[in-house]
Every structure is written in C-alpha cells, then in structure tokens.
Design a protein around this motif. Structure first.
Motif, PDB file in Angstrom:
ATOM      1  N   VAL A 121     -64.421  38.723  98.093  1.00 45.67           N
ATOM      2  CA  VAL A 121     -64.118  37.433  98.621  1.00 45.67           C
ATOM      3  C   VAL A 121     -64.290  36.345  97.536  1.00 45.67           C
ATOM      4  O   VAL A 121     -65.281  36.119  96.852  1.00 45.67           O
ATOM      5  CB  VAL A 121     -64.974  37.133  99.922  1.00 45.67           C
ATOM      6  N   ALA A 122     -62.957  35.509  97.358  1.00 46.52           N
ATOM      7  CA  ALA A 122     -63.247  34.814  96.145  1.00 46.52           C
ATOM      8  C   ALA A 122     -62.983  33.299  96.258  1.00 46.52           C
ATOM      9  O   ALA A 122     -62.229  32.812  97.422  1.00 46.52           O
ATOM     10  CB  ALA A 122     -62.090  35.097  95.254  1.00 46.52           C
ATOM     11  N   TYR A 123     -63.774  32.482  95.651  1.00 49.85           N
ATOM     12  CA  TYR A 123     -63.845  30.815  95.913  1.00 49.85           C
ATOM     13  C   TYR A 123     -63.402  30.373  94.386  1.00 49.85           C
ATOM     14  O   TYR A 123     -63.561  30.914  93.290  1.00 49.85           O
ATOM     15  CB  TYR A 123     -64.990  30.475  96.274  1.00 49.85           C
ATOM     16  N   ASN A 124     -62.758  29.200  94.734  1.00 54.09           N
ATOM     17  CA  ASN A 124     -62.328  28.633  93.102  1.00 54.09           C
ATOM     18  C   ASN A 124     -62.967  27.133  93.200  1.00 54.09           C
ATOM     19  O   ASN A 124     -63.148  26.760  94.089  1.00 54.09           O
ATOM     20  CB  ASN A 124     -60.965  28.545  92.731  1.00 54.09           C
ATOM     21  N   THR A 125     -62.977  26.531  91.953  1.00 54.43           N
ATOM     22  CA  THR A 125     -63.539  25.172  91.743  1.00 54.43           C
ATOM     23  C   THR A 125     -62.606  23.978  91.786  1.00 54.43           C
ATOM     24  O   THR A 125     -62.953  23.057  92.056  1.00 54.43           O
ATOM     25  CB  THR A 125     -64.198  25.145  90.322  1.00 54.43           C
ATOM     26  N   ALA A 126     -61.160  24.286  91.944  1.00 46.51           N
ATOM     27  CA  ALA A 126     -60.001  23.551  92.174  1.00 46.51           C
ATOM     28  C   ALA A 126     -59.977  22.924  93.575  1.00 46.51           C
ATOM     29  O   ALA A 126     -59.478  21.928  93.665  1.00 46.51           O
ATOM     30  CB  ALA A 126     -58.849  24.027  91.449  1.00 46.51           C
ATOM     31  N   ASP A 127     -59.896  23.945  94.534  1.00 48.84           N
ATOM     32  CA  ASP A 127     -60.062  23.497  95.876  1.00 48.84           C
ATOM     33  C   ASP A 127     -60.670  24.236  96.778  1.00 48.84           C
ATOM     34  O   ASP A 127     -61.633  25.011  96.507  1.00 48.84           O
ATOM     35  CB  ASP A 127     -58.243  23.616  96.191  1.00 48.84           C
ATOM     36  N   MET A 128     -60.588  23.972  98.177  1.00 50.92           N
ATOM     37  CA  MET A 128     -61.151  24.740  99.334  1.00 50.92           C
ATOM     38  C   MET A 128     -60.328  26.183  99.658  1.00 50.92           C
ATOM     39  O   MET A 128     -60.758  26.927 100.527  1.00 50.92           O
ATOM     40  CB  MET A 128     -61.231  23.975 100.376  1.00 50.92           C
ATOM     41  N   ALA A 129     -59.351  26.494  98.789  1.00 55.88           N
ATOM     42  CA  ALA A 129     -58.761  27.755  99.291  1.00 55.88           C
ATOM     43  C   ALA A 129     -59.728  29.127  98.963  1.00 55.88           C
ATOM     44  O   ALA A 129     -60.771  29.123  98.257  1.00 55.88           O
ATOM     45  CB  ALA A 129     -57.519  28.217  98.288  1.00 55.88           C
ATOM     46  N   VAL A 130     -59.448  30.264  99.869  1.00 60.97           N
ATOM     47  CA  VAL A 130     -60.375  31.368  99.967  1.00 60.97           C
ATOM     48  C   VAL A 130     -59.377  32.443 100.168  1.00 60.97           C
ATOM     49  O   VAL A 130     -58.263  32.433 100.670  1.00 60.97           O
ATOM     50  CB  VAL A 130     -61.047  31.287 101.109  1.00 60.97           C
ATOM     51  N   LYS A 131     -59.574  33.632  99.084  1.00 61.79           N
ATOM     52  CA  LYS A 131     -58.722  34.502  99.088  1.00 61.79           C
ATOM     53  C   LYS A 131     -59.559  36.039  99.135  1.00 61.79           C
ATOM     54  O   LYS A 131     -60.913  35.827  98.799  1.00 61.79           O
ATOM     55  CB  LYS A 131     -57.932  34.709  97.631  1.00 61.79           C
ATOM     56  N   HIS A 132     -58.881  36.848  99.371  1.00 60.86           N
ATOM     57  CA  HIS A 132     -59.789  38.363  99.558  1.00 60.86           C
ATOM     58  C   HIS A 132     -58.933  39.617  99.308  1.00 60.86           C
ATOM     59  O   HIS A 132     -57.694  39.219  99.394  1.00 60.86           O
ATOM     60  CB  HIS A 132     -60.410  38.647 101.048  1.00 60.86           C
ATOM     61  N   ARG A 133     -59.539  40.752  98.932  1.00 63.05           N
ATOM     62  CA  ARG A 133     -58.798  42.047  98.670  1.00 63.05           C
ATOM     63  C   ARG A 133     -59.884  42.976  98.850  1.00 63.05           C
ATOM     64  O   ARG A 133     -60.986  42.681  99.043  1.00 63.05           O
ATOM     65  CB  ARG A 133     -58.436  41.781  97.171  1.00 63.05           C
ATOM     66  N   HIS A 134     -59.289  44.358  98.928  1.00 65.15           N
ATOM     67  CA  HIS A 134     -60.164  45.366  99.255  1.00 65.15           C
ATOM     68  C   HIS A 134     -59.845  46.658  98.498  1.00 65.15           C
ATOM     69  O   HIS A 134     -58.713  46.844  98.011  1.00 65.15           O
ATOM     70  CB  HIS A 134     -60.496  45.696 100.857  1.00 65.15           C
ATOM     71  N   LYS A 135     -60.764  47.675  98.553  1.00 63.51           N
ATOM     72  CA  LYS A 135     -60.565  48.932  97.798  1.00 63.51           C
ATOM     73  C   LYS A 135     -61.202  50.145  98.728  1.00 63.51           C
ATOM     74  O   LYS A 135     -62.503  50.017  98.884  1.00 63.51           O
ATOM     75  CB  LYS A 135     -61.019  48.870  96.168  1.00 63.51           C
ATOM     76  N   ILE A 136     -60.336  50.868  99.425  1.00 60.71           N
ATOM     77  CA  ILE A 136     -60.884  51.699 100.360  1.00 60.71           C
ATOM     78  C   ILE A 136     -61.103  53.132  99.844  1.00 60.71           C
ATOM     79  O   ILE A 136     -60.020  53.608  99.509  1.00 60.71           O
ATOM     80  CB  ILE A 136     -60.302  51.630 102.015  1.00 60.71           C
ATOM     81  N   ASN A 137     -61.980  53.678  99.736  1.00 62.92           N
ATOM     82  CA  ASN A 137     -62.450  55.149  99.573  1.00 62.92           C
ATOM     83  C   ASN A 137     -61.879  55.226  98.037  1.00 62.92           C
ATOM     84  O   ASN A 137     -62.320  54.626  96.947  1.00 62.92           O
ATOM     85  CB  ASN A 137     -61.597  56.390 100.395  1.00 62.92           C
ATOM     86  N   ASN A 138     -60.850  56.165  97.899  1.00 64.16           N
ATOM     87  CA  ASN A 138     -60.324  56.225  96.609  1.00 64.16           C
ATOM     88  C   ASN A 138     -58.881  55.802  96.368  1.00 64.16           C
ATOM     89  O   ASN A 138     -58.286  56.021  95.427  1.00 64.16           O
ATOM     90  CB  ASN A 138     -60.235  57.814  96.000  1.00 64.16           C
ATOM     91  N   GLY A 139     -58.677  54.863  97.189  1.00 61.03           N
ATOM     92  CA  GLY A 139     -57.358  54.052  97.210  1.00 61.03           C
ATOM     93  C   GLY A 139     -57.422  52.993  96.113  1.00 61.03           C
ATOM     94  O   GLY A 139     -58.265  52.533  95.247  1.00 61.03           O
ATOM     95  N   ALA A 140     -56.341  52.382  95.978  1.00 61.13           N
ATOM     96  CA  ALA A 140     -55.788  51.458  94.891  1.00 61.13           C
ATOM     97  C   ALA A 140     -56.447  50.017  95.511  1.00 61.13           C
ATOM     98  O   ALA A 140     -56.491  49.790  96.710  1.00 61.13           O
ATOM     99  CB  ALA A 140     -54.491  51.322  94.609  1.00 61.13           C
ATOM    100  N   TRP A 141     -56.360  49.016  94.661  1.00 61.51           N
ATOM    101  CA  TRP A 141     -56.920  47.635  95.047  1.00 61.51           C
ATOM    102  C   TRP A 141     -55.568  47.033  95.774  1.00 61.51           C
ATOM    103  O   TRP A 141     -54.494  47.394  95.525  1.00 61.51           O
ATOM    104  CB  TRP A 141     -56.827  46.676  93.835  1.00 61.51           C
TER     105      TRP A 141
END
Length: 398
Positions: A121-141
């Motif tokens: 889960v990612a946050y940045n210093t420019a605004d209040m936006a939030v992003k996310h991603r995942h990697k399950i077992n041996n799968g790709a990002w």
C-alpha cells in the motif's frame, strides 16, 4: 525471520527465601540457597533471554520507522514493514514523487515467492492519493491501482451496477443512495438513478414514475425540455428576452432600462438610458431628465439641460502683497482686489509671511466677491514702520 515468543514461567519452590550458611567468620559468611522441593524451575532471567527480547523490540521498531527502498526498486520491498521511495525509485506507484510503501505478508515476515501473499500500500508526499498492488504465491505483480477515498481517487474502469431488476415497475437496474438515520441505522434511500427498458436514465422515487435526465443528445425540438427558452422567453435581438451575458462576463442590454414593480408587469415611473455620447440619464415621465457623465476626468451632472461639474476645485487665485506696518500701531489691514468668486464656495487656502517681525500674526478673509482683506496684528507691543510681504492663495470649488 519471524519473532518466536518466550513462554515465561515462574519458579516454584518449597522455601522461597531459605538459605544455609557456612564458613562463617567475624567478617564474612557463605549463604547457599536451600529452596527445598522445586516443583517448577521457571524461566531464567539471563543475558540470552533479555538480548532476545531487545532484538525483537529493535526489529519491530525498525520495520515501522521507514527504511530506504532495497536496491532502489519497489519490487524488492518484500519484507513486512515500511519502506521509503524517492523520485528515482524503480517500479514506483508515482514516478518522480517521494513517498512510502507499507508491506504486508500473509505468513512470516518475508514473501517467499511460492506459498504466501504479498501486499503493498503506497502513499506520496504530493497529495492524499493511495495506491495498492499485490503478488500472490508465485504469480506476477499486479498493476498499481487507486483507492477511492474521501480525499479523492479515480475509478479507471467502467463502474458496473448489476442490481436486481424491478419488473413490477418496469425498471431494470438502479443506483441506490444509502443514508444513516437519526438512530445511526443504515437505510437504503428510495431515491435512485435507474435505467428503464428503453435504455433511458431516470432519477426517480422508488416505485414512482421518474424524471428523464436531459443531455445534449436528447434536448431541442420535441424533447419537452424547452431548452432554448427561459420561462418561455428567448434571447433575441429584439422583442422580449432575457439578458445576455457574454464570455467576458458583460451583461448586454438595450438602450433603455425600465424598472417593474414586484409581482406585476406595471412599470415604476422611471427609466434609465444612455445616449449617443455615452452619457447616462435617469428620467420620470412628465418630469425633468437627470444625467451624469465623466467629462475629461470631471464628474458632471445635467439637471434640466446644462452640464455642471459636481464638486472639485473650479479656480485658484494666488498673489503677493506688500503691507506697511505703521509705526506705533498694533494692527493694520490691506484690501486686495481679486477676480469675482462665489463667496459660499471659496476659501483662503494658504497664507505665507516672508518678513513679519516677531510676535506678529496675519489673517485673511473675503469681505466681498472681489475683495480679500489681509489683517496683520502684533501680539506684543507696536510696529516700527516695517514693510512685510505676504503670499496668499484662495480656492473656489464648483
């Protein structure tokens, strides 16, 4: 490595504080613990156990204090904790920005690439936006995706509502608005946006015929919207219409402006107009016309046919007069002839004496429309026959 807890046990003995003594002298004695029966040895408090506890506290603090991104690549942040990225970090959710990523692992501290799951889960210093991603077992990002939050966020794909059709009222799918009542209970509002079988969107009260949503594709002739009129009146070069406001924000109106009574089509007895000289006039039927204008920076009024300046200085007269201070006298006067003025609109603007003796004062007044009287007097003693020069200035307003 995951932290393994120590199961601390109390020491249980028959005699807690019993000791035997030996080798007693006048200056020392040896005491040896004599606990009797030991039913539970307990967990020893020693360097090994305490250092293990210290290391666990350090590791937990280190994971939540924000560490630099391993290898400058977000793909390398695979261990639980907080990681910091910069404007040059690879695979960043916001290239060119600074921020932080929090990593969650389903089991253990580190993603093993085969049997556990990794979430970022990612946050940045420019605004209040939030992003996310995942990697399950041996799968790709997965790709970085936005969270939709109260502070913003963007849905980047079609938002599909597949709610139950209302066949009884011939409605298909709808968007319901959820509200919380005064008791704090969540209720589904009866006001919804729905699509009927013909594909037209409507805003409606549940179970009641709704109102069509208008847009550029269904307005105009025959739509029932009457979109080209305002309260039945159109914008046109002549006849009745509404005021047109241009792209520059200027309201365009005709040469005349009439004022109407509230709740009635009857005019007030007054009209505002502008003539070919761009002079503004106000008039009453059967009465005199009153106008105002800016004449080369002078504000003027017209009340019956003649333009007259309003306020300001009309004329200034200046002069210098010599006056003889008669020997032995304590005051003298001098009449100075000036151009005719309106006494009610004229005042002495300034007086300046160039050579008055000590303890001597000068005053001035208008005695007639063409006479300025200078008055010199001594506040102590008498004059000695000197001659004084006095500068004067009078101003006449409109």
């Amino acid at each position: 490595m995951a932290y393994t807890k120590t199961n601390w046990l109390d020491r249980a003995v028959q005699f807690v504080n019993r000791f035997t003594k030996s080798n007693e002298t006048s200056t020392s004695v040896t005491l040896t613990a004599d606990p009797g029966t030991v039913t539970q040895a307990g967990t020893p408090i020693n360097a090994s156990n305490l250092n293990k506890m210290e290391q666990g506290i350090f590791d937990a603090h280190d994971k939540t204090s924000g560490r630099n991104m391993p290898g400058g690549d977000c793909n390398n942040a695979t261990s639980y904790g907080d990681w910091l990225f910069t404007d040059t970090t690879l695979n960043s959710p916001w290239p060119g920005r600074f921020g932080a990523i929090r990593v969650f692992v389903s089991s253990g501290d580190t993603y093993n690439g085969s049997t556990n799951w990794l979430f970022q889960v990612a946050y940045n210093t420019a605004d209040m936006a939030v992003k996310h991603r995942h990697k399950i077992n041996n799968g790709a990002w997965s790709s970085w995706e936005d969270f939709v939050t109260s502070a913003g966020g963007t849905i980047k794909a079609d938002l599909i509502f597949d709610s139950q059709a209302d066949t009884a009222n011939s409605w298909s799918r709808g968007i319901f608005f959820t509200v919380v009542d005064s008791a704090g209970v969540k209720q589904t509002s009866k006001y919804i946006i729905e699509v009927n079988p013909t594909g037209n969107p409507y805003f409606t009260h549940r179970g009641v015929a709704g109102y069509k949503m208008w847009h550029a594709g269904n307005d105009g002739d025959g739509s029932g919207l009457d979109a080209d009129l305002f309260k039945g009146m159109g914008v046109s070069a002549g006849g009745l219409g509404i005021v047109k406001v241009g792209s520059d924000g200027v309201a365009e109106i005709g040469q005349y402006v009439d004022f109407h009574r509230v709740g009635s089509a009857a005019d007030f007895d007054g009209r505002m107009s502008i003539d070919a000289n761009n002079d503004l006039f106000f008039a009453k039927s059967g009465g005199a016309t009153f106008g105002i204008r800016n004449n080369n920076g002078v504000f003027e009024m017209n009340n019956g046919g003649t333009w007259t300046p309003v306020g300001g200085i009309k004329n200034v007269q200046r002069g210098q007069s010599a006056i003889t201070l008669t020997n032995g006298a304590s005051n003298v006067t001098l009449d100075v002839t000036i151009s005719s003025v309106a006494m009610s609109k004229t005042f002495v603007a300034s007086l300046f004496d160039r050579s008055l003796p000590a303890n001597t004062r000068v005053d001035a007044r208008l005695t007639t429309a063409t006479n300025l009287q200078l008055y010199v007097y001594s506040t102590s003693g008498t004059f000695l026959g000197q001659t004084a020069t006095i500068d004067w200035e009078i101003a006449e307003s409109y």
